[in-house]
Each structure stands twice: as structure tokens, then as C-alpha cells.
Design an enzyme around this catalytic site. Structure first.
Site, PDB file in Angstrom:
ATOM      1  N   ILE A  12      -0.122   2.741 -11.056  1.00  0.00           N
ATOM      2  CA  ILE A  12       0.032   2.031 -12.457  1.00  0.00           C
ATOM      3  C   ILE A  12      -1.228   1.157 -12.624  1.00  0.00           C
ATOM      4  CG2 ILE A  12       1.571   0.690 -13.685  1.00  0.00           C
ATOM      5  CD1 ILE A  12       3.950   2.139 -12.303  1.00  0.00           C
ATOM      6  N   ASN A  34      -4.781  -4.504  -1.274  1.00  0.00           N
ATOM      7  CA  ASN A  34      -4.985  -4.232   0.201  1.00  0.00           C
ATOM      8  C   ASN A  34      -4.992  -2.852   0.572  1.00  0.00           C
ATOM      9  OD1 ASN A  34      -2.501  -3.045   0.318  1.00  0.00           O
ATOM     10  ND2 ASN A  34      -1.558  -4.590   2.105  1.00  0.00           N
ATOM     11  N   ALA A  78       2.993  -3.879  -4.349  1.00  0.00           N
ATOM     12  CA  ALA A  78       4.257  -3.794  -3.675  1.00  0.00           C
ATOM     13  C   ALA A  78       4.278  -2.794  -2.541  1.00  0.00           C
ATOM     14  CB  ALA A  78       5.315  -3.773  -4.810  1.00  0.00           C
ATOM     15  N   SER A 117      12.075  -2.580 -10.989  1.00  0.00           N
ATOM     16  CA  SER A 117      12.106  -1.193 -10.875  1.00  0.00           C
ATOM     17  C   SER A 117      13.656  -0.728 -11.396  1.00  0.00           C
ATOM     18  CB  SER A 117      11.674  -1.069  -9.288  1.00  0.00           C
ATOM     19  OG  SER A 117      12.706   0.356  -9.067  1.00  0.00           O
ATOM     20  N   TYR A 140      14.490  -1.875  -1.075  1.00  0.00           N
ATOM     21  CA  TYR A 140      13.374  -1.831  -2.027  1.00  0.00           C
ATOM     22  C   TYR A 140      13.887  -2.216  -3.323  1.00  0.00           C
ATOM     23  CZ  TYR A 140      10.457   0.124  -5.811  1.00  0.00           C
ATOM     24  OH  TYR A 140       9.529  -0.112  -6.841  1.00  0.00           O
ATOM     25  N   LYS A 144      13.237  -5.809  -5.628  1.00  0.00           N
ATOM     26  CA  LYS A 144      12.953  -6.024  -6.868  1.00  0.00           C
ATOM     27  C   LYS A 144      13.992  -6.879  -7.692  1.00  0.00           C
ATOM     28  CE  LYS A 144       9.037  -3.679  -6.843  1.00  0.00           C
ATOM     29  NZ  LYS A 144       7.736  -4.117  -7.484  1.00  0.00           N
ATOM     30  N   VAL A 171       8.030   7.054 -13.098  1.00  0.00           N
ATOM     31  CA  VAL A 171       6.924   7.211 -13.995  1.00  0.00           C
ATOM     32  C   VAL A 171       5.933   8.336 -13.002  1.00  0.00           C
ATOM     33  CG1 VAL A 171       4.802   5.941 -14.399  1.00  0.00           C
ATOM     34  CG2 VAL A 171       6.821   4.709 -13.916  1.00  0.00           C
ATOM     35  N   LYS A 179      -0.388   8.436  -3.630  1.00  0.00           N
ATOM     36  CA  LYS A 179       0.815   7.900  -3.228  1.00  0.00           C
ATOM     37  C   LYS A 179       1.596   9.086  -1.949  1.00  0.00           C
ATOM     38  CE  LYS A 179       3.750   5.839  -5.823  1.00  0.00           C
ATOM     39  NZ  LYS A 179       4.552   5.485  -6.911  1.00  0.00           N
ATOM     40  N   PHE A 202      16.177  19.904  -4.103  1.00  0.00           N
ATOM     41  CA  PHE A 202      17.473  19.804  -3.630  1.00  0.00           C
ATOM     42  C   PHE A 202      18.449  20.599  -4.519  1.00  0.00           C
ATOM     43  CE2 PHE A 202      16.357  15.250  -2.171  1.00  0.00           C
ATOM     44  CZ  PHE A 202      15.664  15.755  -1.223  1.00  0.00           C
ATOM     45  N   TYR A 270      21.282   9.292  -2.701  1.00  0.00           N
ATOM     46  CA  TYR A 270      20.694   9.916  -3.626  1.00  0.00           C
ATOM     47  C   TYR A 270      21.076   9.549  -5.079  1.00  0.00           C
ATOM     48  CZ  TYR A 270      17.178  13.441  -5.209  1.00  0.00           C
ATOM     49  OH  TYR A 270      16.240  14.062  -5.794  1.00  0.00           O
TER      50      TYR A 270
HETATM   51  N1  LIG Z   1       5.661   4.774 -10.002  1.00  0.00           N
HETATM   52  C1  LIG Z   1       7.179   4.475 -10.418  1.00  0.00           C
HETATM   53  O1  LIG Z   1       7.863   5.447 -10.639  1.00  0.00           O
HETATM   54  C2  LIG Z   1       7.640   2.984 -10.168  1.00  0.00           C
HETATM   55  C3  LIG Z   1       8.766   2.929 -10.765  1.00  0.00           C
HETATM   56  C4  LIG Z   1       9.500   1.698 -10.433  1.00  0.00           C
HETATM   57  C5  LIG Z   1       8.584   0.683 -10.013  1.00  0.00           C
HETATM   58  N2  LIG Z   1       7.440   0.883  -9.956  1.00  0.00           N
HETATM   59  C6  LIG Z   1       6.789  -0.356  -9.407  1.00  0.00           C
HETATM   60  O2  LIG Z   1       5.128  -0.419 -10.094  1.00  0.00           O
HETATM   61  C7  LIG Z   1       4.508  -0.899  -9.204  1.00  0.00           C
HETATM   62  C8  LIG Z   1       3.154  -0.011  -9.123  1.00  0.00           C
HETATM   63  O3  LIG Z   1       3.680   0.985  -8.168  1.00  0.00           O
HETATM   64  P1  LIG Z   1       2.794   2.464  -8.138  1.00  0.00           P
HETATM   65  O4  LIG Z   1       3.587   3.566  -8.634  1.00  0.00           O
HETATM   66  O5  LIG Z   1       1.505   2.094  -8.849  1.00  0.00           O
HETATM   67  O6  LIG Z   1       2.630   2.501  -6.793  1.00  0.00           O
HETATM   68  P2  LIG Z   1       1.241   2.324  -5.595  1.00  0.00           P
HETATM   69  O7  LIG Z   1       1.560   2.423  -4.467  1.00  0.00           O
HETATM   70  O8  LIG Z   1       0.318   3.435  -6.274  1.00  0.00           O
HETATM   71  O9  LIG Z   1       0.653   0.933  -6.127  1.00  0.00           O
HETATM   72  C9  LIG Z   1       0.877  -0.194  -5.238  1.00  0.00           C
HETATM   73  C10 LIG Z   1      -0.538  -0.959  -5.371  1.00  0.00           C
HETATM   74  O10 LIG Z   1      -0.206  -2.190  -4.414  1.00  0.00           O
HETATM   75  C11 LIG Z   1      -0.957  -2.328  -3.112  1.00  0.00           C
HETATM   76  N3  LIG Z   1      -0.488  -2.987  -2.285  1.00  0.00           N
HETATM   77  C12 LIG Z   1       0.780  -2.741  -1.759  1.00  0.00           C
HETATM   78  N4  LIG Z   1       1.110  -3.690  -0.647  1.00  0.00           N
HETATM   79  C13 LIG Z   1       0.270  -4.675  -0.928  1.00  0.00           C
HETATM   80  C14 LIG Z   1      -0.067  -6.153  -0.419  1.00  0.00           C
HETATM   81  N5  LIG Z   1       0.768  -6.435   0.491  1.00  0.00           N
HETATM   82  N6  LIG Z   1      -1.086  -6.665  -0.689  1.00  0.00           N
HETATM   83  C15 LIG Z   1      -2.077  -6.356  -1.596  1.00  0.00           C
HETATM   84  N7  LIG Z   1      -1.759  -4.804  -2.163  1.00  0.00           N
HETATM   85  C16 LIG Z   1      -0.863  -4.180  -1.824  1.00  0.00           C
HETATM   86  C17 LIG Z   1      -1.258  -0.841  -2.776  1.00  0.00           C
HETATM   87  O11 LIG Z   1      -2.363  -0.676  -1.986  1.00  0.00           O
HETATM   88  C18 LIG Z   1      -1.274  -0.049  -4.029  1.00  0.00           C
HETATM   89  O12 LIG Z   1      -2.711   0.107  -4.500  1.00  0.00           O
HETATM   90  C19 LIG Z   1       4.952  -1.330  -8.028  1.00  0.00           C
HETATM   91  O13 LIG Z   1       5.412  -2.828  -7.928  1.00  0.00           O
HETATM   92  C20 LIG Z   1       6.220  -0.597  -7.994  1.00  0.00           C
HETATM   93  O14 LIG Z   1       7.312  -0.896  -7.306  1.00  0.00           O
HETATM   94  C21 LIG Z   1       6.628   1.823  -9.869  1.00  0.00           C
END
Ligand SMILES: NC(=O)c1ccc[n+]([C@@H]2O[C@H](COP(=O)([O-])OP(=O)(O)OC[C@H]3O[C@@H](n4cnc5c(N)ncnc54)[C@H](O)[C@@H]3O)[C@@H](O)[C@H]2O)c1
Length: 305
Positions: A12, A34, A78, A117, A140, A144, A171, A179, A202, A270
Site C-alpha cells: 500500500i 526496514n 506494520a 484494519s 494483529y 490495530k 486490499v 508479501k 477452502f 477463519y
Molecule cells: N493489504 C491489506 O489487505 C490490508 C488490510 C488491512 C490493513 N492493512 C494495513 O495496511 C498497512 C500496509 O499493509 P500492506 O498490505 O502494504 O503490507 P506490506 O507488508 O506490503 O507493507 C508493510 C511495510 O512495512 C514495513 N515494515 C514492517 N515492519 C516494520 C518496522 N518495524 N519498521 C519499519 N518498517 C516496517 C515492511 O517492510 C513493509 O514494507 C499495514 O499497516 C497493514 O496492517 C493492509
């Protein structure tokens, strides 16, 4: 405009980085990551800078407070793997670090747009609305929910501060491939079916989710950037669709006729049905999803190909 995107090497965050770069070419954009679940390849073409660091690290925030100043912080970093069971690590990374970030943002006078989330709703009845059903089923989702509590506390104590939280549902879209096993089912199924392999899901594929395309998610973030509001909002399409439907759409779009293989779900927990009420985001932000599941998958397949 000076912008910080935590988690900007992730799915994202990197999509937001490119959208900002396109819409605000004069903005100075920094990504903080990171590289744990993110990847540098998500940032090929990014013209800003990268700060490599861990959001849990208090001294990093002290350094950033001292040497930088931002107008807006998109906070997406995260632990995003919902199967991680280390409660302390999850809470320190997702929730505690958020306080450090908010204190820095307070100093800078920055607006904060952070990722919560749909995990905060656990298995409560749909449609999920921001003010009810806050019963996460895993650490998790709990982390959130605690981020939302922290945000609400800062909003109350600092009414001039602008904080927007987004409870994303499922998303999907370009730049999620790094991922791995936590990428969306739409991505996993598309890749398998493009190889000519049978999709496996499933039993019996009738579980439904509110799937939202990344372009709608990015638009929600840009709306939050532009509007002078604070609050917590569901970001989804407001429509639940089944895994069987995804496979049907993929078969149609790929011109295949692959039969589905069903197997037993190995998890105790689930979610059977998620669907968001997006009324608040519509009303306050003017958010309107533009991509149905069919349109989102069609657009996404151009990238996967
Ligand atoms: N993708 C989805 O469906 C979804 C749904 C609900 C919430 N979210 C939230 O949206 C946000 C982005 O998710 P995403 O799907 O892009 O996931 P992602 O895993 O691709 O992105 C998370 C990013 O955070 C970085 N990261 C993790 N721990 C870290 C740390 N300690 N310090 C610095 N960087 C760190 C990772 O390297 C990664 O680049 C997250 O907060 C996630 O919880 C995503």
C-alpha cells in the site's frame, strides 16, 4: 509539501508514494522502511529518498524529530502477517511505535494518515460499522484496535491535530507480490491459474470478503490528505464477494475453464463473512469506490501479465 511514508516499500505504501509523486510532483517524499515484508523493487521509479529503519526504535524517532520536518505522515509500516502470534513483538511494532510517531507528528504539526484494519472486527456480524463489533480474534487485529484507541486519545487531547485512520478490508492489486503467502487470494489464485494450475481454496468457497482494489485505497488516502478532517473510517467496497466468484471471474478473464479443488480449512479461526458499511467514509471524505471486483481484477491482470 514534505511527506513521510512509513512502510513505503510495501504494497500500500509504495502505491501511495507513486500516486503522490504523480499528483504532487513538487512534494518531497521520504519512505521509511526496514524492508522486512517490503521490497526495493516496489520502489523502482520512485524519485524520493529512503530512510532505512525500524519504527520500534525510539532513537530513530528522536533522530527524525531533530533532523526532519514533515507536513504529512502516511503510516503504513506494520507487521502485516496476521498469523504472527508473538504478542509482545506485534504490540511493540504496531501499537507502541505509533505513540512515538504521533509525538513526532505533534512536534512537526503534521497530519497523520494511518492504517488500521478490518481485523479489529474479528468475526462479528456484517455489515461492520466503525462504532460496533470491536472484537478482534488475533493479536494483529488487537494491535490495530489499540492503534485506534491511541489515535482517538490524541484526537481528543490535541483537537487541532489531524489524524485519519483507515480500516482497510481485503486490499488487492499491483505491488503486493513481495508479501508472499500473505498477498491477497486474488493474486495467489491468478498466478496459479495463469500457469494452467487448478485453483485450490477452502471448502466450499462460499466464504465472502469485502475485496477492495488498491486504486480505491490510494484515492481514499489522497482524499484524507486533501480534507481537513480527523476520524476512523472503513475503506472497502461495501460489497461481499465469494472465493468461488473470484475463480469464476478469473476463468472468464483468462479464457480458462479450470476446475476448483476444495480442501479443509486448517484454522480454528477463519472469517466467514466480512462486509463494510462505508457510509462514514462516503459522508465525511466523499470516498466512493470506483472498482467492482470484476473491474479491479481486469485492471490487475494487466499488471500480473
Ligand atoms: N493489504 C491489506 O489487505 C490490508 C488490510 C488491512 C490493513 N492493512 C494495513 O495496511 C498497512 C500496509 O499493509 P500492506 O498490505 O502494504 O503490507 P506490506 O507488508 O506490503 O507493507 C508493510 C511495510 O512495512 C514495513 N515494515 C514492517 N515492519 C516494520 C518496522 N518495524 N519498521 C519499519 N518498517 C516496517 C515492511 O517492510 C513493509 O514494507 C499495514 O499497516 C497493514 O496492517 C493492509
Amino acid at each position: 509539501m514534505r511527506i513521510l511514508i512509513t512502510g513505503g516499500a510495501g504494497f500500500i505504501g509504495s502505491n501511495i508514494a507513486f500516486a503522490i509523486q504523480d499528483k504532487y510532483p513538487d512534494a518531497k517524499v521520504y519512505v521509511l522502511d526496514n524492508f522486512s515484508s517490503g521490497h526495493f523493487k516496489n520502489l523502482i521509479g520512485f524519485r524520493g529518498e529512503v530512510i532505512t529503519g525500524d519504527i520500534k526504535d525510539k532513537s530513530l524517532w528522536e533522530y527524525l524529530r531533530k533532523h526532519f520536518s514533515f507536513d504529512v505522515v502516511f503510516h503504513k509500516a506494520a507487521i502485516t502477517d496476521t498469523t504472527v502470534m508473538d504478542q509482545k513483538l506485534m504490540m511493540e511494532t504496531n501499537a507502541d511505535s505509533f505513540r512515538y510517531l504521533l509525538d513526532a507528528a505533534l512536534d512537526w504539526g503534521a497530519k497523520v494518515i494511518y492504517a488500521s484494519s478490518a481485523g479489529v472486527y474479528g468475526n462479528t456480524p456484517a455489515p461492520m460499522r466503525e462504532d460496533r463489533g470491536l472484537e478482534p480474534e488475533n493479536i494483529y487485529g488487537f494491535s490495530k484496535l489499540m492503534m485506534d484507541h491511541i489515535a482517538l486519545d490524541y484526537m481528543k487531547r490535541h483537537p487541532d491535530m489531524r489524524i485519519v485512520g483507515f480500516r482497510y478490508f481485503n486490499v488487492y492489486g499491483p505491488r503486493e507480490s513481495f508479501k508472499g503467502k500473505t498477498a491477497s487470494m486474488i493474486y495467489q489464485l491468478a498466478v496459479k491459474m495463469m500457469r494452467g494450475e487448478k485453483p485450490r481454496i477452502f471448502k466450499w468457497g462460499e466464504q465472502k470478503r469485502d475485496f477492495v482494489y488498491i486504486k480505491d485505497v490510494v484515492r481514499a488516502n489522497l482524499l484524507a490528505l486533501e480534507k481537513d478532517v480527523s476520524g476512523i473510517f472503513n475503506i472497502a467496497t461495501g460489497e461481499a464477494r465469494s472465493f468461488n466468484e473470484i475463480i469464476e471471474i478469473l476463468n472468464r478473464e483468462l479464457g480458462t475453464n479450470l476446475e476448483t479443488e476444495y480442501f479443509d480449512c486448517p484454522y480454528d479461526f477463519y472469517q466467514e463473512f466480512t462486509q463494510a458499511d462505508i457510509g462514514r467514509a462516503r459522508e465525511v471524505l466523499g470516498y466512493e469506490p470506483e472498482y467492482s471486483l470484476e473491474e479491479g481484477i481486469r485492471d490487475y491482470l494487466k499488471f500480473i501479465r
